[in-house]
Design an enzyme around this catalytic site. Structure first.
Site, PDB file in Angstrom:
ATOM      1  N   ASP A 122      35.834  10.049  66.051  1.00  0.00           N
ATOM      2  CA  ASP A 122      35.418  10.017  64.643  1.00  0.00           C
ATOM      3  C   ASP A 122      35.555  11.367  63.945  1.00  0.00           C
ATOM      4  OD1 ASP A 122      33.243  11.499  65.576  1.00  0.00           O
ATOM      5  OD2 ASP A 122      31.841   9.832  65.473  1.00  0.00           O
ATOM      6  N   ARG A 173      33.056  28.491  62.624  1.00  0.00           N
ATOM      7  CA  ARG A 173      33.307  29.364  63.776  1.00  0.00           C
ATOM      8  C   ARG A 173      34.317  30.445  63.405  1.00  0.00           C
ATOM      9  NH1 ARG A 173      34.899  26.327  69.142  1.00  0.00           N
ATOM     10  NH2 ARG A 173      36.931  26.052  68.159  1.00  0.00           N
ATOM     11  N   ASP A 253      43.674  24.250  77.275  1.00  0.00           N
ATOM     12  CA  ASP A 253      43.508  24.315  75.823  1.00  0.00           C
ATOM     13  C   ASP A 253      42.230  25.048  75.434  1.00  0.00           C
ATOM     14  OD1 ASP A 253      42.596  21.676  76.996  1.00  0.00           O
ATOM     15  OD2 ASP A 253      41.552  21.587  75.085  1.00  0.00           O
TER      16      ASP A 253
END
Length: 477
Positions: A122, A173, A253
């Site tokens: 989502d 961030r 990643d």
């Protein structure tokens, strides 16, 4: 205050690795926590950030001229399995800011809505995990460990479906960049398919300019880039190990080119010393256990080396030899950083005797489930004759340690008394989900000075009570 200057360098220079995107508009944005010191370092007015335009920036709905929000593309190995396309499924790079030291910093959002990389998710986030990242990333910064930083958490006023309906939030961030090993894996994958190294070379040049500029002066800048990343990651993982930090999801990643810690999903701090410590609910095999972290990072760096081989040398065998040589140097470099840090934690100078004392102490701590963080502060107190070590298992060992003349005052400057104890984090987040942010703010204040003991904060230094056993963390998605 006008909207801040945000550049769109990555979006402009790497359209192949980004998709232009717009954050979802939150129905009722409310600022929960703001990192005023970080805001000021970035040239942002904290008061402005608290206003309507500031909240718009922190949720991605007010975008300065010249900025181009994008979702970044990357691939990656997740728990050892290669996924050829991952990307920012719920994150956006708003753009780049220049801080007061002249360093370029990414400003990104997490939980701003699903993107084309969402893979069925989502794209949203909830208050608890976003405050968790804020707390722990700022604690890591206070400990002096390279990390992404948290600028703000904004509640969206939207309910998000997880195990039930939970309050939604967006995290703002800040990072040196969001270049990852996985970014290079995606580009190398394309290069192998087409035989065209242009994009790979451009990406490597960008990484050198932004993070490791000294590599540009080397005979082969790409070999120097790999060596610099390996060095940065060796230092980073050693610092994790020295404070008992368990990352929990060391996928490629989540391995940065800058050498910063990124992604605070299932992370936690080890309490009883045990190299097999695992907190993540999905790490069933213990791949990312505390004691495995150095070897996992070396494995991740091997995957990074594979992406750069065509830039190392036209001769495949020679390129491989170069990569292997640097990779074989990783563990010695890691051990060098770790050993120096461990000597400081024990207040000792380098010697064979000191190494033996340290090894014996760790073995005793593991055998008797001694709290890792508390041990070192208790040890310096014992060195001053103020108290004895817990239990009766360190008597002979303590005599050997004292004979080496430890510097107990220096120990207290490097050994934290306050870390984000898992039970304290959970308690603070539980009440924050109900709208009470006071425990989060108090915990942030305590963790901002991890090595300075203060009156009245004994509960923040104590290990978890026995009933808190069996702690498990989750990825937050």
């Amino acid at each position: 205050m006008p909207l801040p200057d945000l550049t769109a360098d990555f979006a402009r220079d790497f359209p192949e690795l980004s998709v232009r995107w717009q954050a979802e508009t939150p129905p009722q944005p409310q600022l929960l926590v703001l990192n005023e010191a970080l805001a000021s370092d970035l040239g942002l007015d904290p008061q402005w950030l608290r206003g309507p335009d500031g909240l718009g920036l922190l949720t991605g709905t007010t975008v300065p001229d010249g900025a181009t929000p994008v979702a970044q593309a990357y691939a990656g190995h997740q728990f050892g399995n290669y996924v050829p396309l991952l990307g920012d499924g719920r994150a956006l790079l708003l753009g780049e800011l220049t801080d007061r030291n002249g360093h370029q910093r990414d400003l990104t959002l997490k939980g701003s809505g699903r993107t084309s990389f969402a893979r069925g998710g989502d794209g949203l986030a909830v208050v608890g995990p976003m405050l968790r990242e804020y707390l722990i990333s700022e604690a890591m910064h206070a400990l002096g460990i390279p990390t992404t930083r948290s600028l703000a958490v904004v509640a969206t006023g939207r309910q998000v479906q997880r195990e039930g309906l939970l309050p939604g939030a967006v995290l703002a961030r800040v990072a040196a960049s969001h270049l990852r090993v996985g970014t290079f894996q995606l580009v190398a994958q394309q290069a192998r398919a087409t035989g065209d190294l242009t994009l790979l070379r451009r990406l490597a040049d960008h990484a050198i300019a932004r993070h490791h500029p000294a590599a540009a002066q080397a005979e082969n800048p790409y070999i120097a880039l790999f060596a610099a990343v390996a060095e940065a990651q060796a230092s980073l993982v050693a610092q994790w190990m020295l404070v008992g930090f368990v990352h929990g999801v060391m996928n490629t990643d989540n391995t940065t080119i800058s050498g910063e810690t990124i992604d605070y999903g299932p992370c936690a701090f080890m309490e009883a010393y045990d190299p097999a410590t695992v907190f993540s609910s999905i790490d069933h095999a213990g791949r990312y256990a505390y004691g495995n972290q150095p070897l996992v990072m070396q494995w991740n760096l091997a995957r990074f080396a594979e992406t750069l081989l065509p830039l190392f040398d036209d001769d495949e065998d020679q390129a491989l030899n170069v990569a292997v040589e640097i990779l074989e140097g990783f563990m010695p470099r890691y051990h060098g950083f770790w050993s120096a840090g461990m000597l400081a934690k024990f207040g000792l100078s380098k010697s064979m005797e000191a190494a033996g004392v340290i090894d014996q102490a760790l073995a005793l701590m593991s055998e008797h489930a001694v709290d890792y963080t508390s041990f070192f502060r208790a040890l310096s107190a014992a060195g001053r004759g103020e108290e004895s070590l817990p239990g009766n298992v360190f008597g002979d060992w303590l005599t050997r340690w004292r004979a080496l003349g430890p510097n107990v005052e220096a120990m207290d400057r490097v050994n934290p008394i306050y870390i984000p104890r898992n039970h304290l984090v959970e308690q603070a987040l539980t009440v924050a989900m109900r709208g009470d942010l006071a425990p989060v703010q108090q915990l942030l204040e305590v963790l901002a000075e991890p090595c300075r003991e203060r009156d009245g904060l004994q509960d923040y230094a104590a290990p978890a009570p026995p009933e808190f056993g069996g702690y498990r963390t989750f990825c937050g998605t």
